[in-house]
Design a protein around this motif. Structure first.
Motif: not given
Ligand code: C2O
Ligand code: CU
Length: 487
Positions: A214-235
């Protein structure tokens, strides 16, 4: 009227209603995507990078195999599991911690593997400080175990979900579905695989064991501390595969079965393997009738596809890159050693059953209402109301639904997911279904202005089930409805 603010809001929807922060406006500008509808359609498209995001060189980390969960107990009929829904520090980017929400502590939840005819009972304990719940996506399950958006596990509480697994082998997944919160919950990590195997399928001798991955593919945005950023999907420009950024995966020179899932909140991956090509054997709901060679596979959010790749055709040392045409490399397969291979890829898999005649037709129309301070997702002109039954359907009947994406003016992409039933795509804008529509489906892409007709049979269970756009930022602001199956 659509204004600039609404464009940006749509691009950066947040859980409790839309909030546009100055930072979001700034990053949107920095990303330089002048054509606002692109934000929702092609998240992370090309070079529009997030400011202050972490760069990891492609193929610098290894793709992990996802752990298969062990039952805490098994009876003659049932495997019993326990999973905590808990905050955890996740290890996604090398050398950084990412706080997130998890099933059992790992960023991709553990895989539950079962087989047709064997029951599964999972107790989920909610250790978050907010409600959560669990939907088995693609599962044919009683309404009480479906994870209806209002059927929540309160903080500190536990809840038993029972899955009868009467359906044939398929790659399902489980994820959060709490009303208005599903988008952020899933984004922050509440997702995992649920694989059903079946006896007939085993006789086909497809690759199994360590060669069924099984291979889960997804996108995400991180800030420079490694935290996930939940914001603009384009980013969301970082592509994660089994929870690591653009990894490599060492393979033997033999056949593998890969179960691919796009677990992104929204958007589509269009996957190719360069000149190598792939062979598709299954879609959302299980095996196709025969293998299909594919050059490119489109997977919109929530869809699954199973492919076989035969690495015995390549010399040891070969590297094959699974890539998205516009978003770049996803995963590199490194052929590292010769190997025996007793598995097969038969010419015929399993016939799809004939469709029973439909006795009813319905329309499902997706659109956004952009006139208010925040965008509202609509189906047939109404935002989701958990107190309203949009469709009443007699159990045992077969229906045709015409699903239309009416967001032509601004070109927002949508897709359609139905709980309870696997459907078949009859046609797309009056033309035959595409290869991406083949087989048993529970999620299907619907381009702006398009109409996709699907046919489903609503058998076995009574009660309320949701259907919605599986771009979760859309469903969580209303692009969802529900049917009640009645006797
Ligand atoms: Cu995968 Cu109602 O969702
Ligand atoms: Cu949508």
């Amino acid at each position: 009227m659509l204004n600039r603010r609404n464009f940006l809001v749509l691009s950066g929807l947040t859980a409790g209603g839309a909030v546009v922060t100055p930072a979001l406006l700034r990053t949107s500008t920095v990303a330089g995507q002048a054509d606002p509808p692109h934000h929702s359609q092609h998240p992370g498209g090309g070079s529009g990078g997030a400011v202050a995001s972490v760069a990891v060189a492609p193929f610098s980390v290894r793709m992990p195999l996802l752990p298969t969960l062990r039952p805490v107990r098994s009876t003659r009929t049932t495997d019993i599991y326990e999973i905590a829904i808990q905050p955890a520090n996740m290890n996604i980017l090398p050398g950084l911690n990412t706080p997130g929400l998890t099933y059992g502590g790992g960023f991709v939840g553990p895989t539950i593997r079962t087989r047709t005819g064997r029951q599964v009972a999972v107790t989920y304990r909610n250790l978050l400080d907010m409600p959560a719940n669990v939907h088995l996506h693609g599962g044919h399950v009683p309404a009480s175990s479906d994870g209806h958006p209002m059927d929540l596990i309160q903080p500190g509480q536990a809840r038993l979900y029972e899955y009868p697994n009467t359906q044939q082998g398929a790659t399902l997944w489980y994820h959060d579905h709490a009303h208005h919160m599903e988008a952020e919950h899933v984004y922050r990590g509440l997702h995992g695989f649920y694989v059903i195997e079946d006896e007939d399928e085993r006789h086909l001798r497809l690759p199994d064991g360590n060669h069924d991955v099984p291979i889960m593919i997804r996108d995400a945005q991180f800030d420079d501390t490694g935290a996930l950023v939940y914001g603009n999907p384009a980013l969301r420009t970082t592509i994660l595969v089994n929870g690591r950024p653009q990894p490599y995966f060492p393979v033997d020179a033999r056949k593998y079965r890969f179960r691919l899932l796009n677990a992104s909140n929204e958007g589509t991956f269009r996957l190719n393997l360069g000149n190598a090509g792939m062979t598709q054997i299954a879609s959302d709901g299980g095996l196709l009738s025969a293998p299909v060679p594919r050059d490119e596979i489109a997977l919109s959010a929530g869809e699954r596809v199973e492919i076989v790749i035969d690495f015995s055709r390549y010399p040891v040392g070969t590297q094959l890159v699974l890539a998205d045409g516009t978003r770049g490399p996803v995963l590199r397969f490194d052929v590292v050693r010769r190997a025996d291979d007793r598995s097969r890829l038969p010419d015929v898999l399993r016939p799809l059953p004939p469709l029973p005649p439909a006795t009813n037709q319905r329309d499902v129309v997706f659109s956004f209402d952009l006139t208010g301070p925040a965008p509202v997702g609509l189906i047939n002109g109404k935002p989701y109301d958990p107190a309203r039954d949009d469709f009443r359907i007699k159990r045992g009947t077969t229906e045709i639904w015409r699903v239309t994406n009416a967001d032509t003016e601004f070109g927002f992409m949508h897709n359609f997911h139905m709980h309870l039933a696997q459907f078949r795509v009859l046609d797309r804008d009056g033309k035959p279904p595409t290869l991406d529509d083949a087989g048993r489906k529970d999620t299907v892409f619907v381009a702006p202005g398009s109409t996709v007709r699907v046919q489903a049979t609503f058998d076995t269970y009574l009660g309320r089930y949701a259907y919605h756009c599986h771009f979760l930022e859309h469903s969580s602001v209303g692009m969802m409805a529900q049917m009640e199956i009645i006797p």
